[in-house]
Motif scaffolding. Structure first.
Motif, mmCIF file in Angstrom:
data_model
loop_
_atom_site.group_PDB
_atom_site.id
_atom_site.type_symbol
_atom_site.label_atom_id
_atom_site.label_comp_id
_atom_site.label_asym_id
_atom_site.label_seq_id
_atom_site.Cartn_x
_atom_site.Cartn_y
_atom_site.Cartn_z
ATOM 1 N N GLY A 197 0.807 -1.213 0.000
ATOM 2 C CA GLY A 197 0.000 0.000 0.000
ATOM 3 C C GLY A 197 0.841 1.263 0.000
ATOM 4 N N ILE A 198 0.256 2.311 -0.563
ATOM 5 C CA ILE A 198 0.811 3.660 -0.473
ATOM 6 C C ILE A 198 -0.314 4.575 -0.005
ATOM 7 C CG2 ILE A 198 1.812 5.616 -1.731
ATOM 8 C CD1 ILE A 198 2.912 3.610 -3.754
ATOM 9 N N ARG A 199 -0.026 5.403 0.974
ATOM 10 C CA ARG A 199 -0.978 6.423 1.397
ATOM 11 C C ARG A 199 -0.465 7.782 0.935
ATOM 12 N NH1 ARG A 199 0.273 3.713 5.846
ATOM 13 N NH2 ARG A 199 1.011 5.536 7.022
ATOM 14 N N ILE A 200 -1.371 8.603 0.458
ATOM 15 C CA ILE A 200 -1.002 9.953 0.052
ATOM 16 C C ILE A 200 -1.438 10.897 1.161
ATOM 17 C CG2 ILE A 200 -1.306 11.780 -1.655
ATOM 18 C CD1 ILE A 200 -1.821 9.612 -3.734
ATOM 19 N N ARG A 201 -0.460 11.547 1.789
ATOM 20 C CA ARG A 201 -0.727 12.440 2.910
ATOM 21 C C ARG A 201 -0.848 13.879 2.392
ATOM 22 N NH1 ARG A 201 3.807 12.009 6.928
ATOM 23 N NH2 ARG A 201 2.691 10.144 7.627
ATOM 24 N N GLU A 252 -11.425 7.004 -12.958
ATOM 25 C CA GLU A 252 -11.803 8.017 -11.977
ATOM 26 C C GLU A 252 -12.445 7.351 -10.764
ATOM 27 O OE1 GLU A 252 -15.066 11.551 -11.547
ATOM 28 O OE2 GLU A 252 -13.788 11.608 -13.340
ATOM 29 N N LEU A 253 -11.878 7.639 -9.598
ATOM 30 C CA LEU A 253 -12.411 7.154 -8.327
ATOM 31 C C LEU A 253 -12.399 8.322 -7.347
ATOM 32 C CD1 LEU A 253 -10.475 3.770 -7.840
ATOM 33 C CD2 LEU A 253 -12.896 4.007 -8.399
ATOM 34 N N ASP A 254 -13.535 8.693 -6.833
ATOM 35 C CA ASP A 254 -13.583 9.778 -5.852
ATOM 36 C C ASP A 254 -13.183 9.216 -4.492
ATOM 37 O OD1 ASP A 254 -14.058 11.946 -4.243
ATOM 38 O OD2 ASP A 254 -15.971 12.462 -5.161
ATOM 39 N N LEU A 255 -12.041 9.644 -3.995
ATOM 40 C CA LEU A 255 -11.489 9.138 -2.738
ATOM 41 C C LEU A 255 -11.716 10.091 -1.575
ATOM 42 C CD1 LEU A 255 -8.037 7.906 -4.133
ATOM 43 C CD2 LEU A 255 -10.147 6.584 -3.878
ATOM 44 N N THR A 256 -12.436 11.182 -1.814
ATOM 45 C CA THR A 256 -12.561 12.235 -0.806
ATOM 46 C C THR A 256 -13.059 11.691 0.526
ATOM 47 O OG1 THR A 256 -13.084 13.759 -2.608
ATOM 48 C CG2 THR A 256 -13.472 14.532 -0.363
ATOM 49 N N GLN A 257 -14.116 10.883 0.492
ATOM 50 C CA GLN A 257 -14.704 10.377 1.725
ATOM 51 C C GLN A 257 -13.909 9.236 2.345
ATOM 52 O OE1 GLN A 257 -17.194 12.058 3.125
ATOM 53 N NE2 GLN A 257 -16.975 13.430 1.348
ATOM 54 N N GLU A 258 -12.891 8.738 1.633
ATOM 55 C CA GLU A 258 -12.079 7.636 2.153
ATOM 56 C C GLU A 258 -10.835 8.135 2.883
ATOM 57 O OE1 GLU A 258 -11.377 4.544 -0.689
ATOM 58 O OE2 GLU A 258 -13.336 4.808 -1.624
ATOM 59 N N GLY A 259 -10.620 9.434 2.883
ATOM 60 C CA GLY A 259 -9.459 9.979 3.570
ATOM 61 C C GLY A 259 -9.562 9.809 5.074
ATOM 62 N N LEU A 260 -8.442 9.488 5.680
ATOM 63 C CA LEU A 260 -8.365 9.332 7.135
ATOM 64 C C LEU A 260 -7.740 10.591 7.715
ATOM 65 C CD1 LEU A 260 -6.928 5.695 7.162
ATOM 66 C CD2 LEU A 260 -9.330 6.391 7.300
ATOM 67 N N ARG A 261 -8.455 11.255 8.603
ATOM 68 C CA ARG A 261 -7.931 12.482 9.189
ATOM 69 C C ARG A 261 -6.949 12.121 10.285
ATOM 70 N NH1 ARG A 261 -11.537 17.866 9.918
ATOM 71 N NH2 ARG A 261 -9.812 19.312 10.260
ATOM 72 N N THR A 262 -5.690 12.467 10.085
ATOM 73 C CA THR A 262 -4.640 12.105 11.035
ATOM 74 C C THR A 262 -4.129 13.296 11.831
ATOM 75 O OG1 THR A 262 -2.958 12.375 9.319
ATOM 76 C CG2 THR A 262 -3.900 10.173 9.605
ATOM 77 N N GLY A 263 -4.671 14.463 11.572
ATOM 78 C CA GLY A 263 -4.293 15.671 12.291
ATOM 79 C C GLY A 263 -5.314 16.749 12.003
ATOM 80 N N GLU A 264 -5.140 17.896 12.636
ATOM 81 C CA GLU A 264 -6.123 18.965 12.484
ATOM 82 C C GLU A 264 -6.274 19.384 11.028
ATOM 83 O OE1 GLU A 264 -7.031 23.496 14.153
ATOM 84 O OE2 GLU A 264 -5.275 22.381 14.853
ATOM 85 N N ARG A 265 -5.173 19.378 10.287
ATOM 86 C CA ARG A 265 -5.223 19.781 8.885
ATOM 87 C C ARG A 265 -4.546 18.759 7.987
ATOM 88 N NH1 ARG A 265 -3.924 24.043 11.907
ATOM 89 N NH2 ARG A 265 -1.708 23.936 11.374
#
Length: 557
Positions: A269-273, A292-305
């Motif tokens: 795996g690769i995560r894009i931070r 095209e795959l919308d990944l917006t809702q799959e993002g994991l919030r790992t900090g305030e920003r």
């Protein structure tokens, strides 16, 4: 015009393995795309127009991130993979008889290229799912004997029964996530010739929601009776690719190709931070190539920003991602580069080997903003952003035409498909043009003048519809679709100013940061990476322009 701040100005982030040289617009220089270190490597290249109109308030900043993996073939010995091959054996697969015969050969071909040590199973799909190999109903370990046994089983598949695709996927999930099956790379191949008719309503959506993130799935449709929307739904939720197999005789080669591609995956795996500065918001983050795959809702919030977006397993390949970040000019100076966000790659290890021992990862790439009152600069469009915007328009036109045709609105279908032909022509997408030509007679591709064909089969409709979210990739030098403003031709990149000429420097010349050694354009007053005040042509460094609550520079991933 002073070109020292043009899009071809180049500066280097570092000189170690995985280093990336960035143009002033945040794009990596092309000679650094391939790795030079002994380790396999990832590269990151950002395409954007950093110039935004001052005085317009908060505006969107668009960019396309190209991520490439090089040299991963050597990691396959460390990769731990599991595969499930799912074959539609419903009654409709027996007509014509070439379908089930082709499916048997395709299943055997896919099994034949499994890497030694891969866990695998073969599933027969009807109105229920049945594991036909191995007989114990769990996963076998690929080797010469098991591959031969499974291929023999594949050649005995019989077409009889209904179609319950949700139950097939649930079976694949259970196999791939059973106790002891903790393989980081999990994948399924699915073939169907029909619609999901024998599951309960909404069962497919429920199963897909449960399968998402547990394995990936590539889906293929054969014949005339499958539903393009269902296959795209499956591939979209499970991060795979859906497509049509237009001729039964092509199925064996297609399954062999898909399985070889799956066996090439060696990095789990690769995560894009994505790390935003104070005051910015992420509007969307989506993959735009190969599909095209919308990944917006799959993002994991790992900090305030800070968000991290999982992208799944990788082999030697390239993918493009389109992101949009809001840019607020409050507190920013005019005519200077400011870092709006940073993008970093975070790799997972292979087997028992930590990521840093098996792959070289580049430094974070900056997404820049440069406020300007020059409308020529602020209204141009980066070629890759324009290209994928064109693909979004193409997908909408294909989908709208297919929906209109199914609803009996033939005039609307012809109009939308004409627009799709023009866009596919501008984008140079020959695969899409070929499939659209089965729906319309093309009179003038460049103008989008078409005439609806008298006979359009369901298979012809599905073959175009299922690939409406596919795209092709190009380099920055390729032509953008019609309607996009081409970028200005840049002048030659200026030479970096030697450090010994500082603290004063020749007016307009590039300057090197005394702390992190990043080279910035001559108009910059602060280093966009570390925030250090830069010396000016007049001598001493100016007072540093900090934004309120400015966060420290992004650390190396």
């Amino acid at each position: 015009m002073d070109r020292s701040n043009g899009p071809e100005a180049v500066h280097r982030d570092s000189d170690g393995p995985g280093a990336v040289r960035h143009r002033d617009d945040g794009t990596a220089a092309p000679e650094d795309r391939a790795p030079t270190a002994a380790l396999p490597a990832l590269t990151a290249e950002l395409g954007q127009n950093k110039y935004l109109a001052a005085g317009s308030g908060t505006v969107p900043a668009h960019a396309v991130l190209t991520v490439e993996a090089h040299g991963l073939a050597g990691l396959t010995t460390h990769a731990s993979s599991a595969e499930v091959v799912v074959i539609d054996c419903s009654g409709s697969m027996s007509w014509p008889s070439t379908k089930i015969a082709a499916a048997r050969k395709a299943a055997a071909a896919a099994i034949g290229v499994l890497r030694d040590g891969t866990r695998f199973a073969l599933v027969e799909g009807t109105d229920k799912a049945r594991v036909v190999y191995p007989a114990a109903g769990r996963m076998a370990v690929a080797g010469p004997d098991t591959r031969a046994d499974a291929a023999r089983t594949a050649h005995t598949l019989v077409a009889a029964g209904g179609t319950a695709i949700a139950s097939w996927l649930a079976c694949a999930r259970d196999l791939l996530t059973a106790d002891g099956q903790d393989h980081p790379i999990r994948h399924a191949l699915l073939l169907t010739d029909g619609r999901n008719e024998h599951d309960r309503p909404d069962e497919l959506e429920r199963v897909l929601a449960d399968c998402a993130g547990k394995f990936t799935c590539d889906a293929r449709g054969i014949g005339d009776q499958w539903a393009a929307t269902e296959l795209r739904q499956i591939a979209g939720r499970l991060h795979g690719i859906a497509d049509a197999v237009e001729h039964d005789s092509d199925l064996e080669a297609e399954f062999r190709r898909m399985m070889r591609k799956a066996m090439d995956k060696s990095l789990p795996g690769i995560r894009i931070r994505v790390r935003l500065r104070v005051g910015s918001e992420l509007a969307f983050f989506k993959q735009v190539f190969p599909t095209e795959l919308d990944l917006t809702q799959e993002g994991l919030r790992t900090g305030e920003r800070t968000w991290e977006f999982p992208t799944g397993a990788w082999g030697d390949e390239s993918r493009d991602y389109h992101l949009c970040v809001s840019a607020d000019p409050t507190g920013d100076p005019l005519g200077e580069d400011m870092q709006l966000a940073s993008l970093a790659l975070v790799a997972e290890g292979a087997g028992d080997h930590p990521a840093e021992t098996v792959i070289s990862v580049p430094r974070p790439v900056p997404l820049l903003v440069h406020w300007t009152d020059d409308p020529v600069l602020s209204t141009r469009i980066d070629p890759r952003v324009a290209r994928y915007s064109g693909y979004a328009d193409l997908g909408r036109a294909v989908n709208a035409g297919c929906e209109a045709f199914e609803a009996g609105r033939l005039g609307a279908a012809e109009e939308e498909w004409g627009r799709a032909v023009r866009l596919a022509h501008d984008l140079g997408d020959e695969k899409m043009l070929r499939r659209l030509r089965r729906l319309v007679e093309v009179l003038d591709a460049g103008e989008g003048r078409v005439r609806l064909r008298d006979e359009i089969t369901a298979g012809d409709l599905n073959s175009a519809w299922v690939v409406s979210n596919h795209s092709t990739q190009t380099r920055r030098s390729a032509a953008a679709p019609k309607g996009a403003r081409p970028p200005h031709q840049p002048g030659p990149p200026p030479a970096a100013v030697p450090a010994q000429q500082q603290p004063g420097r020749q007016k307009g010349a590039d300057v090197e940061c005394p702390v992190c050694h990043r080279v910035s354009p001559g108009t910059a007053r602060i280093c966009t990476r570390c925030g250090t005040a830069l010396p000016t042509a007049d001598g001493p460094a100016p007072e540093r322009h900090d934004r309120p609550e400015q966060e420290p520079p992004e650390p190396t991933a």
